[in-house]
Design an enzyme around this catalytic site. Structure first.
Site, PDB file in Angstrom:
ATOM      1  N   ALA A  54       9.204  12.960 -12.721  1.00 46.00           N
ATOM      2  CA  ALA A  54       9.500  13.850 -11.589  1.00 46.00           C
ATOM      3  C   ALA A  54      10.906  14.394 -11.751  1.00 46.00           C
ATOM      4  O   ALA A  54      11.765  14.228 -10.888  1.00 46.00           O
ATOM      5  CB  ALA A  54       9.341  13.095 -10.277  1.00 46.00           C
ATOM      6  N   CYS A  82       0.861  24.861  -4.993  1.00 45.36           N
ATOM      7  CA  CYS A  82       1.086  24.292  -3.663  1.00 45.36           C
ATOM      8  C   CYS A  82      -0.203  23.787  -3.026  1.00 45.36           C
ATOM      9  O   CYS A  82      -0.308  22.628  -2.634  1.00 45.36           O
ATOM     10  CB  CYS A  82       1.744  25.327  -2.762  1.00 45.36           C
ATOM     11  SG  CYS A  82       2.105  24.709  -1.106  1.00 45.36           S
ATOM     12  N   GLY A 140      -3.411  36.947 -16.378  1.00 44.53           N
ATOM     13  CA  GLY A 140      -2.940  38.308 -16.574  1.00 44.53           C
ATOM     14  C   GLY A 140      -1.794  38.432 -17.558  1.00 44.53           C
ATOM     15  O   GLY A 140      -0.971  37.526 -17.706  1.00 44.53           O
ATOM     16  N   HIS A 168      11.891  16.287  28.212  1.00 38.77           N
ATOM     17  CA  HIS A 168      12.080  14.834  28.090  1.00 38.77           C
ATOM     18  C   HIS A 168      10.754  14.135  28.381  1.00 38.77           C
ATOM     19  O   HIS A 168      10.069  14.502  29.344  1.00 38.77           O
ATOM     20  CB  HIS A 168      13.135  14.365  29.096  1.00 38.77           C
ATOM     21  CG  HIS A 168      13.289  12.873  29.132  1.00 38.77           C
ATOM     22  ND1 HIS A 168      13.961  12.168  28.147  1.00 38.77           N
ATOM     23  CD2 HIS A 168      12.825  11.939  30.016  1.00 38.77           C
ATOM     24  CE1 HIS A 168      13.931  10.879  28.435  1.00 38.77           C
ATOM     25  NE2 HIS A 168      13.246  10.714  29.563  1.00 38.77           N
ATOM     26  N   GLY A 212       9.455  12.860  -6.647  1.00 39.95           N
ATOM     27  CA  GLY A 212       9.445  11.459  -7.024  1.00 39.95           C
ATOM     28  C   GLY A 212       9.444  10.533  -5.821  1.00 39.95           C
ATOM     29  O   GLY A 212       8.720   9.527  -5.796  1.00 39.95           O
ATOM     30  N   LEU A 213      10.226  10.861  -4.792  1.00 38.54           N
ATOM     31  CA  LEU A 213      10.319   9.996  -3.617  1.00 38.54           C
ATOM     32  C   LEU A 213       9.075  10.088  -2.741  1.00 38.54           C
ATOM     33  O   LEU A 213       8.632   9.085  -2.169  1.00 38.54           O
ATOM     34  CB  LEU A 213      11.575  10.330  -2.816  1.00 38.54           C
ATOM     35  CG  LEU A 213      12.898  10.100  -3.562  1.00 38.54           C
ATOM     36  CD1 LEU A 213      14.077  10.465  -2.680  1.00 38.54           C
ATOM     37  CD2 LEU A 213      13.019   8.655  -4.046  1.00 38.54           C
ATOM     38  N   LYS A 217       0.611  15.947   0.847  1.00 35.38           N
ATOM     39  CA  LYS A 217       0.751  15.664   2.282  1.00 35.38           C
ATOM     40  C   LYS A 217      -0.465  14.915   2.809  1.00 35.38           C
ATOM     41  O   LYS A 217      -0.345  14.089   3.736  1.00 35.38           O
ATOM     42  CB  LYS A 217       0.958  16.961   3.081  1.00 35.38           C
ATOM     43  CG  LYS A 217       2.178  17.747   2.681  1.00 35.38           C
ATOM     44  CD  LYS A 217       3.428  16.884   2.573  1.00 35.38           C
ATOM     45  CE  LYS A 217       4.504  17.545   1.749  1.00 35.38           C
ATOM     46  NZ  LYS A 217       4.307  17.498   0.297  1.00 35.38           N
ATOM     47  N   ALA A 255       7.826  26.634  -1.456  1.00 33.77           N
ATOM     48  CA  ALA A 255       6.716  27.532  -1.126  1.00 33.77           C
ATOM     49  C   ALA A 255       7.108  28.537  -0.054  1.00 33.77           C
ATOM     50  O   ALA A 255       6.754  29.721  -0.129  1.00 33.77           O
ATOM     51  CB  ALA A 255       5.507  26.716  -0.668  1.00 33.77           C
TER      52      ALA A 255
END
Length: 462
Positions: free
Chosen positions: A266, A42, A115, A441, A181-182, A51, A317
Site C-alpha cells: 500500500a 473507485c 481507447g 443537541h 494500508g490503514l 467501505k 474520487a
C-alpha cells in the site's frame, strides 16, 4: 465513424461525472471504458468495496466489544467470509448498475473497450475511430509498488487483491501507513488477523496534521495494529505458504524481517496514462506519466483535456468529480472552477479521520500567525452514549481575522462532519460564525461548534 462533442476516456468518478454534466449541458457525449462495468477503480475495486468491508467488520467489532456494555448479551456472531464477499459484490453491483442507468437517462454512449488517441480530435476503440470536438482523459491511477517488491495478487497483493482474498489470513504485513494500508489493515485486524504495518517515515498518514496522526496511531495500536516506523523495505520474498518482508531501520541500520500469510503493498498509486499514445501526440507529462494541464484542465494539445488521478493533485474520487464537472463547464463555454484549498480527505477507519485545508505544520512553515480551537469527544453527550468518545475536533483559524484555515477531526462520523467546515471555508467564514450557529443537541456535530468556540473565549463543555 461516430462524431461527438465530447469523448471521455475512462468511466471512473471523474469520467462518468464529467459525462453526465456534459450531457446536461446539451453536449453529445460518449465514454470509453474497457472494464465490464462502469465506475472505475473507485466503484469496482476501491472506495466502495472497501467501505462495504469496513462497515461489515465494524459491526463485528461492535458485537464483540460494545454490545455487552449496552446490555445486548449473547454470543458474538461468527464470520462467513464467502457471504461477506457476496455482500461486498452486491454493493458494488448496485452502484455500477446505477451509473449505467444514469448513462441511459442522459443519452450517453458507452464505447466499450480501451481507447487510444491517434490524433487530436480522434479516439480509437478497437478497430473503430470516433471523432470529437473535445477529448477528456480521465484514466485514473493504478497501485504503485517499490523496488524489490513484485505483486502477484496471491501472496503479495495490491489493494485490489486485498479486497478479494480467498480466506482471512492469520498474519498480514502492510507496507505503507497511508489511507489504503490503514483501512484494509483495520478490516483484517477486526477479522482476527495479526496485522503489522511497516512504514518508511517515522510517522503514519503522511501529510496529516501531526497531532491527529499521533493520536490516531495510538488508537489503531489499541485496536491491535502493530507498527514498525522508519523502516526501509528492501524486498519481499514469496515463500511457499507465506511471504517475508525484509527491511532496514533507518535510525541505526538494523536489518529485520516481518512475515505474513499475505503482504499488502500500500505504497500509493501512480497515474495510469500508458497506451494512450500521448508521446506521439505531444501531450506533455512528467517523468511519472502525470499529465500537465493549465488552470482550465487543458493539456499541451488543443482540444485535449485531462482530469482526476492522471493530473497533479490529491488522488481522490471527489477531487476528480469536481474537475469533471468543471471541465464540462469549460468545454460548454462556461466558467468551470475547483477550489483546491477546500478538498476534504477522509480515512474510514473507526474512529474516522477527516481533514480539510492547512495543517499546523504547514501554517508554521508559512510563518502564518494562527490560533487553535480543540474539543474532545469526551465532552460530547452523543459520543458518550454511542461509546464513541475517542478523538477530538481541531480548528485552525487566522490569529487576526479568525478566518478558518484548516480543520481536522478524529472521531465518530468525522467524514460527515467535515463538510460543515468545508462550506464554512468555501464562504470565507470565521470560527466565530460556526460558534454562533445553533447546532442540534445531542449530535456529534456539537463538537465542531465547541472547537469553534475554543478559538474564541472557550468551549462550554470543557
Amino acid at each position: 465513424m461516430a462524431s461527438y462533442d465530447v469523448i471521455i476516456i475512462g468511466g471512473g468518478p471523474g469520467g462518468y461525472v464529467c459525462a453526465i454534466r456534459c450531457a446536461q449541458l446539451g453536449l453529445k457525449t460518449a465514454v470509453v471504458e474497457g472494464r465490464e462495468s462502469l465506475g472505475g477503480t473507485c466503484l469496482n475495486v476501491g472506495c466502495i468495496p472497501s467501505k462495504a468491508l469496513l462497515h461489515a467488520t465494524h459491526q463485528l467489532h461492535e458485537a464483540e466489544v460494545n454490545f455487552a456494555r449496552m446490555g445486548l448479551v449473547g454470543k458474538a456472531p461468527s464470520v462467513n467470509w464467502e457471504k461477506m464477499q457476496a455482500f461486498k459484490a452486491d454493493v458494488v453491483a448496485q452502484n455500477t448498475r446505477g451509473i449505467e442507468f444514469l448513462f441511459k437517462k442522459n443519452k450517453i454512449d458507452w464505447l466499450k473497450g480501451w481507447g487510444t488517441i491517434p490524433a487530436a480530435g480522434k479516439v480509437k476503440v478497437g478497430e473503430e475511430v470516433h471523432e470529437a470536438r473535445a477529448i477528456v482523459i480521465a484514466t485514473g491511477s493504478e497501485p504503485a509498488t517499490i523496488p524489490g517488491v513484485e505483486i502477484d495478487e496471491k501472496t503479495v497483493v495490491s489493494s485490489t487483491g486485498a479486497l478479494s482474498l480467498p480466506k482471512i489470513p492469520k498474519r498480514m504485513v502492510v507496507i505503507g501507513a497511508g489511507v489504503i494500508g490503514l483501512e484494509l489493515g483495520s478490516v483484517y485486524a477486526r477479522l482476527g488477523a495479526e496485522v503489522t504495518v511497516v512504514e518508511y517515515l517515522d510517522h503514519i498518514t503522511p501529510g496529516m496534521d501531526g497531532e491527529i496522526s499521533k493520536t490516531f496511531q495510538r488508537t489503531l495500536k489499541k485496536q491491535g495494529l502493530n507498527f514498525v516506523l522508519g523502516a526501509a523495505v528492501e524486498g519481499v520474498e514469496a515463500l511457499k505458504t507465506k511471504a517475508r518482508v525484509n527491511y532496514t531501520l533507518r535510525k541505526d541500520g538494523t536489518k529485520a524481517t516481518a512475515e505474513g500469510d499475505v503482504v499488502l503493498v500500500a505504497t500509493g498509486r501512480r497515474a495510469f496514462t500508458r497506451g494512450l499514445g500521448l508521446e506521439t501526440l505531444g501531450v506533455k507529462t512528467d517523468a511519472r506519466g502525470v499529465i500537465e494541464v493549465d488552470s482550465h484542465w487543458r493539456t499541451s494539445v488543443p482540444g485535449i483535456y485531462a482530469i482526476g488521478d492522471c493530473i497533479p493533485g490529491p488522488m481522490l474520487a471527489h477531487k476528480a468529480e469536481d474537475e469533471g464537472m468543471a471541465v464540462a463547464e469549460v468545454i460548454a463555454g462556461r466558467a468551470g472552477h475547483v477550489n483546491y484549498g477546500v478538498i476534504p480527505s477522509v480515512i474510514y477507519t473507526h474512529p474516522e479521520v477527516a481533514a480539510v485545508g492547512k495543517t499546523e505544520e504547514e501554517l508554521k512553515e508559512e510563518g502564518r500567525a494562527y490560533k487553535v480551537g480543540k474539543f474532545s469527544f469526551m465532552g460530547n453527550g452523543r459520543a458518550k452514549a454511542a461509546l464513541a468518545a475517542e478523538g477530538f475536533v481541531k480548528i485552525l483559524a487566522d490569529a487576526e481575522t479568525d478566518r478558518i484555515l484548516g480543520a481536522h477531526i478524529l472521531g465518530p462520523s468525522a467524514g460527515e462532519m467535515i463538510h460543515e467546515l468545508c462550506v464554512a471555508m468555501e464562504f470565507g467564514a470565521a470560527a466565530e460564525d460556526v460558534a454562533l450557529t445553533c447546532h442540534a443537541h445531542p449530535t456529534f456535530s456539537e463538537a465542531v461548534r465547541e472547537a469553534a468556540l475554543a478559538c474564541g473565549d472557550g468551549p462550554i463543555h470543557a
